[in-house]
Design a protein around this motif. Sequence first.
Motif, PDB file in Angstrom:
ATOM      1  N   ASP A 222     -16.036 -14.020   8.179  1.00  0.00           N
ATOM      2  CA  ASP A 222     -15.584 -13.031   9.156  1.00  0.00           C
ATOM      3  C   ASP A 222     -16.371 -11.757   8.883  1.00  0.00           C
TER       4      ASP A 222
ATOM      5  N   ARG B 157     -10.452  -9.507   5.897  1.00  0.00           N
ATOM      6  CA  ARG B 157      -9.902 -10.690   6.586  1.00  0.00           C
ATOM      7  C   ARG B 157     -10.407 -11.988   5.987  1.00  0.00           C
ATOM      8  N   SER B 158     -11.713 -12.067   5.736  1.00  0.00           N
ATOM      9  CA  SER B 158     -12.247 -13.355   5.236  1.00  0.00           C
ATOM     10  C   SER B 158     -11.709 -13.643   3.837  1.00  0.00           C
TER      11      SER B 158
ATOM     12  N   VAL C  31     -14.294 -17.064  17.287  1.00  0.00           N
ATOM     13  CA  VAL C  31     -14.780 -15.682  17.378  1.00  0.00           C
ATOM     14  C   VAL C  31     -14.699 -15.215  18.832  1.00  0.00           C
TER      15      VAL C  31
ATOM     16  N   HIS D   3     -19.995 -16.810  21.145  1.00  0.00           N
ATOM     17  CA  HIS D   3     -20.018 -18.277  21.173  1.00  0.00           C
ATOM     18  C   HIS D   3     -21.453 -18.810  21.332  1.00  0.00           C
TER      19      HIS D   3
ATOM     20  N   TRP E 136     -11.843  -6.670  21.437  1.00  0.00           N
ATOM     21  CA  TRP E 136     -12.836  -7.372  22.253  1.00  0.00           C
ATOM     22  C   TRP E 136     -12.226  -7.942  23.538  1.00  0.00           C
TER      23      TRP E 136
ATOM     24  N   SER F 221      -7.059  -6.964  18.923  1.00  0.00           N
ATOM     25  CA  SER F 221      -8.363  -7.593  19.169  1.00  0.00           C
ATOM     26  C   SER F 221      -9.000  -6.861  20.340  1.00  0.00           C
TER      27      SER F 221
ATOM     28  N   GLY G 179     -14.783 -16.684  11.990  1.00  0.00           N
ATOM     29  CA  GLY G 179     -13.744 -15.865  12.629  1.00  0.00           C
ATOM     30  C   GLY G 179     -12.408 -16.205  11.994  1.00  0.00           C
ATOM     31  N   CYS G 180     -11.865 -15.242  11.243  1.00  0.00           N
ATOM     32  CA  CYS G 180     -10.605 -15.505  10.523  1.00  0.00           C
ATOM     33  C   CYS G 180      -9.459 -14.743  11.177  1.00  0.00           C
ATOM     34  N   GLY G 181      -9.373 -14.843  12.503  1.00  0.00           N
ATOM     35  CA  GLY G 181      -8.340 -14.100  13.233  1.00  0.00           C
ATOM     36  C   GLY G 181      -7.157 -14.977  13.592  1.00  0.00           C
TER      37      GLY G 181
ATOM     38  N   CYS H 178     -15.328 -20.165   4.960  1.00  0.00           N
ATOM     39  CA  CYS H 178     -14.939 -19.359   6.118  1.00  0.00           C
ATOM     40  C   CYS H 178     -15.762 -18.080   6.103  1.00  0.00           C
TER      41      CYS H 178
END
Length: 337
Positions: free
Chosen positions: A36, A41-42, A74, A79, A168, A166, A11-13, A34
């Motif tokens: 994503d 993003r990654s 993430v 999780h 989510w 985001s 998760g690269c947020g 890393c």
Amino acid sequence: MGRKLRLGIAGCGDIAGFMALVSRLVPAVHLAACCDVDPVRSARFARKHRIPRQSNNFAEMIHESGLDAVYLAVPHHLHYEMIRLAVEKRIPVLVEKPLTRTLAEARSLMPLIEAAGVKVGVNYQYRYDNACYTLARWMQHGVVGRISSVRINIPWARQSGYFEQSAWHRTIEQAGGGTLLTQGSHFLDIVLWGLGDQPESAQGYSSHFKFQDVEVEDLAHGIVRMQNGALVQIASSMAVATEQAVSIEVYGSIGTAIYGNFPFPHIKLIGAKRITERLPVLGVHALQRSLAGFAAWVLEDTPFLIPASSAVPVLAAVEAIYRSSGSGQREAVEAFA
Ligand SMILES: NC(=O)c1ccc[n+]([C@@H]2O[C@H](COP(=O)([O-])OP(=O)(O)OC[C@H]3O[C@@H](n4cnc5c(N)ncnc54)[C@H](O)[C@@H]3O)[C@@H](O)[C@H]2O)c1
């Protein structure tokens, strides 16, 4: 210098960016990979933080990068599965809070973690904040006497961009909850840790005050009754007009301790004798100390302040508040051990 922890970031947020920055202050950590789901993003993240390997698939990252540990940043609904995969591969995990999206997930995960004997920690980094740490230790050592009540206030502000950037965050399916789970649980965790007792029942209200078009609440109030009778009141908001200081007031039979985080984290003690507490890890920021603490746990077996099992009570208490706000009744906190 000793061995470095080869860490992979999933998760690269938002928070991963902060963690990657503070990792520069943690010599024991080397960002090795890393990933994503978003390839832009990654790739950008890997470039910015000089991470040699990047991918778009978590399973691929943990199978191919020779990692000593992973940091999971993430959305909440991921999780459980990512921890399970890492534990299966015997890779230690630092997961962002909360441990999992639901208590049921945490309950089914804990036996897997324990059976595998793999280190899993949760980034409730306020345990590594000097003032929060001292408050919790004072509570544990009876500095204010027998604690009758605690009042936690988190008057935070989020703008619509929070849900736009985001998405989510909007849904129960992916986030599990709103301000109480995502923000308030940091400070409820500190208080439950300090009280060292089990939450027994809860009553709560939650509402949509500012953000009507998202599923999760932006305001929640709850009262948690502990087994020893102490009452913990929490007010968590992401809907105030202008963000205000977080406060935790702890009332005991001898005195009162009050935590505040503005203009910087501090605690005030009234009517009781102060004892000095020192965090086991040095550093300038709680995130940095949490990461350093995790690295020392994995590399040197130095105890970490937030092993997964210790982050389950807060999930149980939060869920009981949510259930109560739906049922209108007092709800038992489900067994979690
Ligand atoms: N400790 C803190 O103070 C703190 C602060 C903010 C967020 N958090 C926590 O960090 C976690 C992430 O929050 P955020 O605000 O950084 O979210 P975010 O939306 O900014 O970042 C999440 C990243 O995960 C990526 N992602 C989604 N699915 C993926 C998958 N299957 N594999 C790999 N990457 C995937 C997304 O593309 C995104 O880049 C949450 O658990 C949140 O509660 C903690």
